[in-house]
Design an enzyme around this catalytic site. Structure first.
Site, PDB file in Angstrom:
ATOM      1  CG  ASP A  39       3.404   3.097 -10.640  1.00  0.00           C
ATOM      2  OD1 ASP A  39       2.269   3.569 -10.428  1.00  0.00           O
ATOM      3  OD2 ASP A  39       3.944   3.106 -11.769  1.00  0.00           O
ATOM      4  CB  SER A  40       0.217   5.836  -6.486  1.00  0.00           C
ATOM      5  OG  SER A  40      -0.326   4.681  -5.877  1.00  0.00           O
ATOM      6  CG  ASP A  78       0.909  -0.269 -10.692  1.00  0.00           C
ATOM      7  OD1 ASP A  78       0.284  -0.709 -11.674  1.00  0.00           O
ATOM      8  OD2 ASP A  78       0.729   0.869 -10.220  1.00  0.00           O
ATOM      9  CE  LYS A 107      -2.699  -0.138 -11.963  1.00  0.00           C
ATOM     10  NZ  LYS A 107      -1.853   0.896 -12.628  1.00  0.00           N
ATOM     11  CD  GLU A 109       1.070   3.650 -15.888  1.00  0.00           C
ATOM     12  OE1 GLU A 109       1.618   4.485 -16.640  1.00  0.00           O
ATOM     13  OE2 GLU A 109       0.975   3.811 -14.654  1.00  0.00           O
ATOM     14  CD  GLU A 176      -4.598   7.760 -13.527  1.00  0.00           C
ATOM     15  OE1 GLU A 176      -4.053   6.638 -13.501  1.00  0.00           O
ATOM     16  OE2 GLU A 176      -4.172   8.744 -12.879  1.00  0.00           O
TER      17      GLU A 176
HETATM   18  O1  KIV Z   1      -0.362   3.551  -9.034  1.00  0.00           O
HETATM   19  C1  KIV Z   1      -1.558   3.611  -8.738  1.00  0.00           C
HETATM   20  O2  KIV Z   1      -1.921   3.758  -7.577  1.00  0.00           O
HETATM   21  C2  KIV Z   1      -2.520   3.476  -9.826  1.00  0.00           C
HETATM   22  C3  KIV Z   1      -3.948   3.783  -9.625  1.00  0.00           C
HETATM   23  C4  KIV Z   1      -4.406   4.752  -8.719  1.00  0.00           C
HETATM   24  C5  KIV Z   1      -4.887   3.318 -10.633  1.00  0.00           C
HETATM   25  O3  KIV Z   1      -2.164   3.112 -10.892  1.00  0.00           O
END
Ligand code: KIV
Length: 258
Positions: A39-40, A78, A107, A109, A176
């Site tokens: 989600d970056s 994510d 993934k 959090e 992280e």
């Molecule tokens: O959203 C993302 O890119 C991430 C990582 C860099 C671990 O969660």
């Protein structure tokens, strides 16, 4: 199973984010083991200052752009902000990531409070990566992006989170922005591979945001570059060489330095 084999063999796992077909192909060719549609993308693709606005449809769209172009890299997507706030939402979002997007794992959090969600997904055949330490989706609660687990009580709590989440069925951990000593302790007690981002050299693999290693992310241009980010364009003839150099640096444990 391949990631577990690599961990057992002491082979470092090189991971990177990707959001489109061109970079997916390039990273796959360059030997990246695991690609995350993170989600970056809310920052590096959409230009936002947090990941909060990213939606399930955004991640599904980018995952669909990446998935068909991977020959060997393992694809993780994510689950964005609040998409796993209830069991039903988590299942729906994961179904979309895997069936529409082509992801092999999702993934999310959070610590032990996510254990019931991890278990709910895992027993239904959804491989889950749990993300501990700095959790950018919680920025509005935390107030700032900062190192996590510095005090012994916080470190102990994170060790416990790692144990609870893997017992609940998490197949992978991302850690992280924690002190290297805590990265090492979590890697030692974890039954699953631990991938670090700013968690020191003693974890089983490393992940970074693609635009960060190419020195083109908004973080770089606004001067908010995290200390663990390294510019792999330096000394590289082209982008593919930079990604190869990153993979090589992770594999040889030259990155990250202590
Ligand atoms: O959203 C993302 O890119 C991430 C990582 C860099 C671990 O969660």
């Amino acid at each position: 199973s391949e990631l577990h084999r690599m961990r057992a063999a002491g082979e470092k796992i090189a991971c990177l984010t990707a959001y489109d077909a061109s970079f997916a192909m390039l990273e796959d060719r360059a030997g990246v083991d695991l690609i995350l549609v993170g989600d970056s993308l809310g920052m590096v693709m959409q230009g936002g200052s947090t990941t909060t606005p990213v939606t399930v449809s955004d991640i599904v769209y980018h995952t669909r752009c990446v998935a068909p172009h991977l020959k060997r890299a393992f694809l993780v997507a994510d689950l964005p902000f609040l998409s796993y706030a209830t069991l039903e939402r988590a299942l729906d979002a994961s179904q979309r990531m895997m069936q529409e997007g082509g992801a092999k794992m999702v993934k999310l959090e959070g610590g032990r409070e996510q254990a019931s969600i991890v278990e709910y997904l895992a027993v239904r055949g959804v491989p889950v990566c749990a993300h501990l330490g700095l959790q950018p989706q919680f920025i509005h609660k935390m107030g700032a992006f900062k190192v996590q687990g510095r005090e012994e009580a916080a470190a102990e709590a994170m060790l416990h989170d790692a144990k609870v989440l893997t017992e609940a069925g998490a197949d992978l951990l991302v850690l992280e922005c924690v002190p290297s000593s805590l990265g090492k302790r979590i890697a030692e007690i974890s039954s699953t591979p631990v991938i670090g981002i700013g968690a020191g050299p003693d974890v089983h693999g490393q992940i970074l945001v693609l635009q960060d290693i190419l020195n083109i992310s908004p973080m770089v241009t606004t001067g908010r570059k995290p200390r663990f980010v390294k510019n792999f364009m330096q000394g590289a003839a082209d982008i593919e060489a930079a990604v190869r150099n990153y993979v090589q640096a992770v594999k040889s444990a030259a990155y990250p330095e202590l």
